[in-house]
Design an enzyme around this catalytic site. Structure first.
Site, short mmCIF file in Angstrom:
data_model
loop_
_atom_site.label_atom_id
_atom_site.label_comp_id
_atom_site.label_asym_id
_atom_site.label_seq_id
_atom_site.Cartn_x
_atom_site.Cartn_y
_atom_site.Cartn_z
N ASP A 1 -17.10 7.33 -2.22
CA ASP A 1 -15.79 7.15 -1.42
C ASP A 1 -15.59 8.47 -0.64
OD1 ASP A 1 -13.50 6.10 -0.34
OD2 ASP A 1 -12.39 6.32 -2.21
N ARG B 1 -13.54 -8.50 1.68
CA ARG B 1 -12.25 -8.26 1.54
C ARG B 1 -11.28 -9.80 2.06
NH1 ARG B 1 -10.09 -3.09 1.50
NH2 ARG B 1 -8.18 -4.30 0.81
N ARG C 1 1.10 -1.18 -0.06
CA ARG C 1 -0.36 -0.01 0.02
C ARG C 1 0.92 1.16 -0.22
NH1 ARG C 1 -5.29 1.37 3.32
NH2 ARG C 1 -6.11 -0.03 1.65
#
Ligand code: CP
Ligand code: NVA
Length: 307
Positions: free
Chosen positions: A223, A291, A102
């Site tokens: 988002d 997820r 990430r």
């Protein structure tokens, strides 16, 4: 060997196969049957940004598959002190079986992958968040919404929006994006998506009117208005995104029984109202749980590609 950096590099069949492996592993898990396909393997997880879902799902997923995950914050490893990406990539990939990263610039993950001996997974960059879309599509499938799918994305043209473009383009569904002026998606990503869409039959539309985009949509999604790294712009963005909150009125314009998705973390009273996030249309916590299952499908799929 394959990396998973964007959905652009994947065919429709591959995306569906990964989601289906994840669904099968999930079903077995719910019956107490554990897939241990990654026994003795290690996943290095490099985080240069915060995370709740990505960290917990990858770490738990790798453990459940029989392996082990290493949490590597850039505050603790030498990458954060200037050790070159290419050196870090060669060292970590000589010891671990998979790497999840990430980070900020997408080019960092591309450089890492080009020096890595093992599969590299994008756990979010400034440009894309493809693992989230695997979970989102898994959730859409579980709710039986994959046929005649019309997704309305309302908000910032960011990494999530770019990933929605690629998913729609590959799978061939309708995607409508409404952003405020000045917060449009990256023109190059949109152009690439449009090119891919020609083959799949996907319809991708961009506009500045949230109500127009949600009309008749079967999925409404949004988002955060200020992504990680944009904290200084938060106050300005709250002003610029006036009228873009997904609220009950907006959900009323969507199709009857439309569902609401959000990758989370959500900011109530900004991109989504409290009533929508806690209401009957939301499926965001199923989405978050997925997820775990979708990424287990991905890790198993990537491991099988090694042959
Ligand atoms: N949606 C998502 O990626 O969440 P985290 O930032 O908590 O990992
Ligand atoms: N667009 C958001 C997604 C968080 C999961 C960000 O990049 O911060």
């Amino acid at each position: 060997m394959r990396h998973f950096l964007t959905l652009k590099d994947y065919t429709k069949e591959e995306i569906l196969e990964i989601v289906d492996i994840g669904l099968a592993i999930k079903k077995n898990l719910k019956n107490g049957i554990y897939n241990k396909e990654l026994e003795n393997q290690t996943l290095a997880m490099i985080f240069e940004k915060s995370s709740t879902r990505t960290r917990v799902s990858f770490e738990t997923g790798m453990y459940q598959l029989g392996g082990h995950a290493l949490f590597l914050s850039n505050r603790d490893i030498h990458l954060g002190r200037g050790e070159p990406v290419k050196d870090t990539a060669r060292v970590i990939s000589s010891m671990c079986d998979m790497v999840m990263i990430r980070t900020f610039a997408h080019s960092m993950i591309e450089e890492f992958a080009s020096y890595s001996k093992v599969p590299v997974i994008n756990g979010l960059t400034d440009s894309y968040h493809p693992v989230q879309l695997l979970a989102d599509y898994m959730t859409i499938k579980e709710y039986g919404l994959e046929k005649d799918l019309v997704v309305a994305y309302v908000g910032d043209g960011n990494n999530m929006t770019h990933s929605w473009i690629m998913l729609a383009a590959k799978l061939g569904f309708e995607l409508r994006i409404a952003t405020p002026q000045g917060y449009e998606v990256d023109a190059k990503v949109l152009e690439e998506g449009m090119q891919i869409a020609k083959k799949s039959g996907a319809v991708i539309r961009v506009c500045h009117d949230p109500k127009e985009s949600v009309k008749g949509a079967t999925i409404v999604t949004t988002d955060t208005w200020a992504s990680m790294g944009q904290e200084d712009e938060k106050e300005q963005r709250i002003k610029d995104f006036d009228g873009f909150m997904v609220d009950d009125l907006m959900m009323c314009i969507a199709a009857k029984d439309a569902k609401f998705l959000h990758c989370l973390p959500a900011y109530r009273g900004q991109e989504v109202s409290e009533s929508v996030l806690e209401g009957h249309a939301q499926i965001v916590f199923d989405e978050a749980e997925n997820r775990l299952h979708a990424q287990k499908g991905l890790m198993v799929w990537l491991d099988r590609q090694r042959g």
